[in-house]
Design a protein around this motif. Structure first.
Motif, mmCIF file in Angstrom:
data_model
loop_
_atom_site.group_PDB
_atom_site.id
_atom_site.type_symbol
_atom_site.label_atom_id
_atom_site.label_comp_id
_atom_site.label_asym_id
_atom_site.label_seq_id
_atom_site.Cartn_x
_atom_site.Cartn_y
_atom_site.Cartn_z
ATOM 1 N N ASP A 114 35.317 -128.384 -63.332
ATOM 2 C CA ASP A 114 35.735 -127.012 -63.622
ATOM 3 C C ASP A 114 35.115 -126.059 -62.610
ATOM 4 N N ASP A 115 35.890 -125.088 -62.168
ATOM 5 C CA ASP A 115 35.431 -124.164 -61.131
ATOM 6 C C ASP A 115 35.881 -122.748 -61.485
ATOM 7 N N PRO A 116 35.170 -122.102 -62.437
ATOM 8 C CA PRO A 116 35.650 -120.812 -62.962
ATOM 9 C C PRO A 116 35.469 -119.629 -62.015
ATOM 10 N N MET A 117 34.551 -119.703 -61.049
ATOM 11 C CA MET A 117 34.326 -118.556 -60.170
ATOM 12 C C MET A 117 35.494 -118.381 -59.211
ATOM 13 N N THR A 118 35.945 -117.135 -59.060
ATOM 14 C CA THR A 118 37.078 -116.873 -58.190
ATOM 15 C C THR A 118 36.670 -116.951 -56.721
ATOM 16 N N ARG A 119 37.661 -117.118 -55.858
ATOM 17 C CA ARG A 119 37.420 -117.151 -54.421
ATOM 18 C C ARG A 119 36.777 -115.837 -53.963
ATOM 19 N N GLU A 120 37.220 -114.726 -54.533
ATOM 20 C CA GLU A 120 36.678 -113.418 -54.160
ATOM 21 C C GLU A 120 35.201 -113.314 -54.516
ATOM 22 N N GLU A 121 34.820 -113.826 -55.690
ATOM 23 C CA GLU A 121 33.414 -113.805 -56.094
ATOM 24 C C GLU A 121 32.569 -114.690 -55.172
ATOM 25 N N LYS A 122 33.114 -115.840 -54.821
ATOM 26 C CA LYS A 122 32.402 -116.734 -53.903
ATOM 27 C C LYS A 122 32.215 -116.059 -52.541
ATOM 28 N N LEU A 123 33.221 -115.337 -52.100
ATOM 29 C CA LEU A 123 33.152 -114.690 -50.794
ATOM 30 C C LEU A 123 32.060 -113.619 -50.780
ATOM 31 N N VAL A 124 31.885 -112.907 -51.905
ATOM 32 C CA VAL A 124 30.809 -111.910 -51.996
ATOM 33 C C VAL A 124 29.462 -112.589 -51.785
ATOM 34 N N ASN A 125 29.235 -113.716 -52.478
ATOM 35 C CA ASN A 125 27.976 -114.450 -52.320
ATOM 36 C C ASN A 125 27.826 -115.010 -50.906
ATOM 37 N N PHE A 126 28.920 -115.516 -50.377
ATOM 38 C CA PHE A 126 28.895 -116.055 -49.016
ATOM 39 C C PHE A 126 28.473 -114.987 -48.018
ATOM 40 N N ASN A 127 29.025 -113.806 -48.154
ATOM 41 C CA ASN A 127 28.686 -112.715 -47.230
ATOM 42 C C ASN A 127 27.224 -112.294 -47.375
ATOM 43 N N ARG A 128 26.691 -112.353 -48.589
ATOM 44 C CA ARG A 128 25.268 -112.061 -48.784
ATOM 45 C C ARG A 128 24.402 -113.091 -48.068
ATOM 46 N N LEU A 129 24.804 -114.355 -48.178
ATOM 47 C CA LEU A 129 24.071 -115.429 -47.513
ATOM 48 C C LEU A 129 24.076 -115.237 -45.995
ATOM 49 N N VAL A 130 25.250 -114.970 -45.440
ATOM 50 C CA VAL A 130 25.376 -114.799 -43.991
ATOM 51 C C VAL A 130 24.569 -113.596 -43.514
ATOM 52 N N ALA A 131 24.620 -112.505 -44.278
ATOM 53 C CA ALA A 131 23.884 -111.301 -43.882
ATOM 54 C C ALA A 131 22.382 -111.559 -43.851
ATOM 55 N N LEU A 132 21.864 -112.271 -44.858
ATOM 56 C CA LEU A 132 20.438 -112.578 -44.895
ATOM 57 C C LEU A 132 20.055 -113.486 -43.727
ATOM 58 N N GLN A 133 20.864 -114.532 -43.474
ATOM 59 C CA GLN A 133 20.533 -115.437 -42.383
ATOM 60 C C GLN A 133 20.645 -114.741 -41.015
ATOM 61 N N ASP A 134 21.640 -113.868 -40.868
ATOM 62 C CA ASP A 134 21.758 -113.109 -39.610
ATOM 63 C C ASP A 134 20.498 -112.291 -39.354
ATOM 64 N N GLN A 135 19.988 -111.666 -40.403
ATOM 65 C CA GLN A 135 18.770 -110.869 -40.263
ATOM 66 C C GLN A 135 17.586 -111.747 -39.852
ATOM 67 N N ILE A 136 17.453 -112.915 -40.506
ATOM 68 C CA ILE A 136 16.352 -113.826 -40.180
ATOM 69 C C ILE A 136 16.487 -114.345 -38.748
ATOM 70 N N SER A 137 17.710 -114.747 -38.380
ATOM 71 C CA SER A 137 17.930 -115.270 -37.028
ATOM 72 C C SER A 137 17.592 -114.224 -35.975
ATOM 73 N N GLU A 138 17.994 -112.986 -36.238
ATOM 74 C CA GLU A 138 17.723 -111.917 -35.273
ATOM 75 C C GLU A 138 16.219 -111.693 -35.127
ATOM 76 N N GLU A 139 15.487 -111.718 -36.250
ATOM 77 C CA GLU A 139 14.042 -111.536 -36.203
ATOM 78 C C GLU A 139 13.358 -112.693 -35.484
ATOM 79 N N LYS A 140 13.791 -113.916 -35.762
ATOM 80 C CA LYS A 140 13.176 -115.077 -35.123
ATOM 81 C C LYS A 140 13.474 -115.094 -33.630
ATOM 82 N N HIS A 141 14.698 -114.735 -33.250
ATOM 83 C CA HIS A 141 15.036 -114.700 -31.835
ATOM 84 C C HIS A 141 14.277 -113.591 -31.105
ATOM 85 N N ALA A 142 14.057 -112.471 -31.778
ATOM 86 C CA ALA A 142 13.327 -111.365 -31.153
ATOM 87 C C ALA A 142 11.907 -111.788 -30.780
#
Length: 469
Positions: free
Chosen positions: A379-407
């Protein structure tokens, strides 16, 4: 499924090579025929395509990326995500028009998708212009299948459902002159509930260590500087050998091979990543200080339903152990967002793992159901739109970490392998740090294939920028 791993004899491979020579004779009176090999998916697929090119070169073929010029087209497919399958089928469908213009053209499909019965049946029924379909277990027989297509009428489907085999002695044509892939094992025994790989690539089977070490020696002699050892789970290497040898021991022996080169490896499974492996990485100067260790999700309930066989805390303990031995280690991972039944509260645990580990980079995916896996029936009750919100949060956090580590690299000097040229007029070369961070490098001359000192002058979340010292 037959579960016995078979070793393909050298006599059988010699027979395939003899068939290659017979095919070359067929084209002797013609202009050199061309082959187009297109690869989707992981590095293991790339390594398989190098063997296909090796066979094709022995048959007398040159290579092209233009399907209009190709006498034979080989598409090596990936079954990991639904998007990859749809892309392959779309591209294969478009080839019907090419084949109408060139009726003598041969179109061949291979790889993981072709081990899925529903896919091969679709090809059989709806893609009549495809001449040859063969799975991962039949690759070693590619020459005899091509010979049958050239000398007989009819389509060929070779997709045996078996545990898999080991075939040594297949010729290889590599695409790169600096970096090389070396498969040390094939298949997977883990059966994560979302993954199709054990069904398409069979059970884990290890190559003999001497074969692997001889291949590495040969690559070093040819001038390769960056050698990646491949397996679906390299940490399981050697468990099936008659004289067991673990992956850490293989790394230590590879490290003793004379020459200036780096050893990388992927992919590792957390349940089999040991203190011995980390200690070996720390003391072996040729083993790159980088590790790709997928954790997939940060919540224990989700990890259990995924059948990952490790907990969040067990994973984090291994990371702490690794960092204590190699403080400057570069870490990357895979994360699946929106696994069936995952709640937003459970997803928050994944973000907490990112905050603690602080990966240099992530490979992130929204869950894609694969027919034939247990997760596809959940069973997979979460909608694609809800998953995309979480996905974007994940990417935003990792982008911030990657930028800090690269700096943090800015102002340092790194010993980098110059691995290619760039079209960017300001940065002539591409390079990699020992930790596999991409560096765009200013400089002149012939530096490709050399280890050079590079001063890092700037960075963004994707890459570093620098100049030759």
């Amino acid at each position: 499924m037959e579960r016995t791993t078979t070793q393909i004899s050298q006599q059988e491979i010699d027979r395939q090579l003899a068939v290659c020579d017979q095919i070359a004779q067929l084209f002797q009176e013609e202009e050199k025929p061309l082959a187009c090999v297109e690869t989707y998916g992981c590095q293991q697929n790339e390594a398989d395509s190098e063997q296909l090119r090796g066979y094709l070169a022995r048959m007398g073929f040159g290579f092209t990326q233009d399907v209009e010029q190709a006498r034979i087209i080989v598409i090596n497919t990936c079954a990991i995500r639904e998007h990859a399958e749809q892309k392959v089928l779309g591209n294969v469908g478009a080839l019907v028009h090419v084949k109408r213009r060139h009726p003598g053209q041969l179109i061949c499909l291979c790889g993981c998708m072709m081990q899925e019965q529903h896919v091969t049946e679709k090809i059989r029924q709806s893609f009549r212009h495809v001449d040859l379909v063969f799975g991962t277990h039949a690759l070693w027989r590619f020459p005899e299948m091509v010979q049958s297509l050239l000398t007989q009428k009819g389509r060929i489907f070779q997709t045996p459902d078996e545990a898999g085999s080991i075939a040594e002695g297949i010729p290889v044509v590599r695409q790169d002159k600096v970096k090389a892939w070396v498969s040390i094992m094939y298949g997977c025994n883990n059966f994560c509930s979302y993954c199709i790989v054990p069904y398409t690539r069979g059970r884990e089977r290890s190559r003999q260590p001497q074969e692997i070490l001889d291949e590495i020696r040969s690559l070093v002699a040819e001038g390769y500087k960056d050698i990646t050892l491949l397996g679906q789970n390299v940490n399981s290497y050697g468990k099936d050998l008659s004289e067991p040898m673990d992956f850490a021991d293989l790394l230590a022996q590879a490290n003793q091979i004379p020459g200036e080169f780096l050893i990388r490896f992927m992919t590792s499974h957390p349940k089999d990543a040991t203190h011995k492996l980390f200690e070996t990485m720390a003391r072996c100067e040729k083993v790159a200080p980088s590790l790709h260790l997928p954790f997939q999700a940060g919540n224990d309930r989700i990890l259990k339903v995924m059948n990952r066989r490790h907990t969040r805390e067990q994973y984090l303990d291994k990371i702490r152990d690794l960092k204590s031995l190699i403080p400057h280690v570069t870490l990357t991972s895979d994360v699946i967002v929106g696994f069936p039944g995952e709640t937003t509260e459970e997803f928050e645990d994944t973000l907490k793992v990112l905050e603690e580990v602080r990966y240099d980079a992530l490979f992130t995916f929204i869950y894609s159901p694969r027919k034939g896996t247990p997760a596809a029936e959940m069973d997979d009750p979460m909608t694609r739109e809800e998953k995309l919100v979480n996905f974007n949060r994940l990417v935003a956090l990792q982008d911030q970490i990657s930028e800090e580590k690269h700096a943090a690299y800015v102002g340092t000097t790194q010993r980098c392998l110059i691995d290619g040229c760039s079209d960017d007029p300001d940065y002539a070369f591409t390079a990699r740090t020992p930790g596999n961070r991409l560096v765009r490098v200013k400089g002149q001359g012939d530096a490709v294939g050399q280890f050079r000192q590079v001063r890092i002058t700037s960075a963004n979340k994707w890459s570093l920028f620098g100049e030759l010292v």
